[in-house]
Write an enzyme that holds these catalytic residues in place. Structure first.
Site, PDB file in Angstrom:
ATOM      1  CG  HIS A  41      65.865  22.658  71.863  1.00 30.41           C
ATOM      2  ND1 HIS A  41      65.927  22.242  70.545  1.00 30.41           N
ATOM      3  CD2 HIS A  41      65.737  24.000  71.818  1.00 30.41           C
ATOM      4  CE1 HIS A  41      65.842  23.273  69.747  1.00 30.41           C
ATOM      5  NE2 HIS A  41      65.723  24.367  70.494  1.00 30.41           N
ATOM      6  CD  GLU A 153      64.819  30.723  71.376  1.00 32.34           C
ATOM      7  OE1 GLU A 153      65.144  31.594  72.207  1.00 32.34           O
ATOM      8  OE2 GLU A 153      65.647  30.084  70.694  1.00 32.34           O
TER       9      GLU A 153
END
Length: 291
Positions: A41, A153
Site C-alpha cells: 500500500h 498486515e
C-alpha cells in the site's frame, strides 16, 4: 533399418551431450504457474506517525489509517506505471484495510470527477478525505476486486492494523467484493501481536488459495510485514510451502517500499498441478478434425 536408426540415435545423443545446456532455462507447464503483481500500500498517515515515534502505532488515532496526501500521490504514480506497462490482471486481491484498498482502487481503477454521473455498479471507491480524492470507477476492462482477510498486515496490538466494519467497506468501496468479510474484525487482538511463524503460515495459506484460483494473472495489494513473510515462505530455505518464485533472489527479501510493485511468477510444485493442462493448450491431431 533398426540398426541404422539406433546408430543415428546414439550419434544424436552424443551430439546432445556435447552441447552446452542453456544456463538457467527451464520449461514449466503454464497451468502450474501464476503471474502475480505484488504491491505494498501507499504511504498511510500511520506510517508517518510511526516513523517519527514507533509508539504511535499503539495509538487509537490511527485506527485503520487512511492514506496520507503523499500516499495518494504515490498511488496515482503507480496508476500511471500500471497503465504505461499495460498491466491487466484478471483479479485484484486486496487486504480489507483502508490503506490497501485505497491503493488498489487508484492503481488498478480509473479516476472520475465528482461532477460526473456514474451508476452504483461502476463506483469502486467513493471520494475520501483528507485529500478530497474524487473517487475511482471500474473503467472498461477493469478487473474485479476481492477483499481477502488472509493478506492482512500482522495482527494485534497496533490499532492501525485493525479493520473497520464490513458495512463501512461496502459503503466506502462499493465496487470491492467484501462478501467474505465478517461484520466485525474477529482476528485482531489488543493484547498480543501475531508471531512471524504464524504470519508465515497465514501467508502459505494465502498462496495456496491464490494458486487454486482460475485466474492466470492477478494483483495483490497488501502490507510490508505480510509481503515479507510471504517471500520468506516461498524462499528456497522454507520447508512450509509447495510453491516457489521463479528466479528468486536475495533482492526479493528486501522490504517493500510504499506503493512498490513487484511482478513475480509463482510455481506450484505439487504433483496434481504439475500435470495440470494449461487452458491455452490445444490437443490437435484427430481430435481437432472431429471437433
Amino acid at each position: 533399418d533398426l540398426i541404422i536408426v539406433h546408430t543415428l540415435c546414439c550419434n544424436d545423443m552424443s551430439k546432445l551431450e556435447a552441447m552446452q545446456q542453456p544456463a538457467g532455462v527451464r520449461a514449466l507447464p503454464l497451468g502450474s504457474t501464476r503471474v502475480v503483481h505484488f504491491v505494498r500500500h501507499a504511504q498511510a498517515l500511520s506510517n508517518i506517525a510511526g516513523e517519527n515515534d514507533h509508539m504511535a502505532y499503539s495509538s487509537e488515532e490511527w485506527l485503520d489509517s487512511a492514506l496520507s496526501p503523499a500516499g495518494w500521490r504515490q498511488a496515482l504514480a503507480l496508476q500511471r506505471h500500471v497503465k504505461a506497462q499495460g498491466l491487466r490482471p484478471q483479479l485484484v486481491v486486496v487486504s480489507p484495510l483502508t490503506r490497501a484498498i485505497s491503493t488498489a482502487c487508484v492503481a488498478f481503477g480509473d479516476n472520475f470527477s465528482s461532477q460526473e454521473e456514474h451508476t452504483a455498479a461502476q463506483v469502486l471507491m467513493r471520494p475520501m478525505p483528507p485529500a478530497a480524492h474524487p473517487g475511482i470507477i471500474q473503467g472498461p476492462g477493469t478487473a474485479p476486486f476481492l477483499a481477502v482477510e488472509l493478506c492482512r498486515e500482522t495482527l494485534g496490538i497496533h490499532p492501525c492494523d485493525r479493520r473497520r466494519t464490513a458495512t463501512y467497506l461496502r459503503e466506502t468501496f462499493p465496487g470491492v467484493d467484501s462478501s467474505d468479510i465478517s461484520e466485525e474484525d474477529e482476528l485482531w487482538t489488543a493484547d498480543s501481536r501475531e508471531s512471524l511463524p504464524a504470519l508465515m503460515l497465514r501467508a502459505t495459506q494465502f498462496v495456496s488459495w491464490l494458486m487454486a484460483r482460475p485466474e492466470r494473472e492477478m494483483a495483490v495489494v497488501a502490507h510490508s510485514g505480510f509481503l515479507h513473510a510471504l517471500v520468506l515462505t516461498l524462499s528456497a530455505a522454507s520447508q512450509q510451502s509447495n510453491f516457489s518464485i521463479i528466479g528468486a533472489t536475495d533482492n526479493l527479501a528486501r522490504q517493500f517500499n510504499n506503493a512498490e510493485l513487484r511482478s513475480l511468477v509463482l510455481v506450484d510444485h505439487t504433483s496434481p498441478c504439475e500435470g495440470r493442462d494449461s487452458p491455452t493448450n490445444f490437443v490437435g491431431g484427430q481430435a481437432a478434425l472431429d471437433a
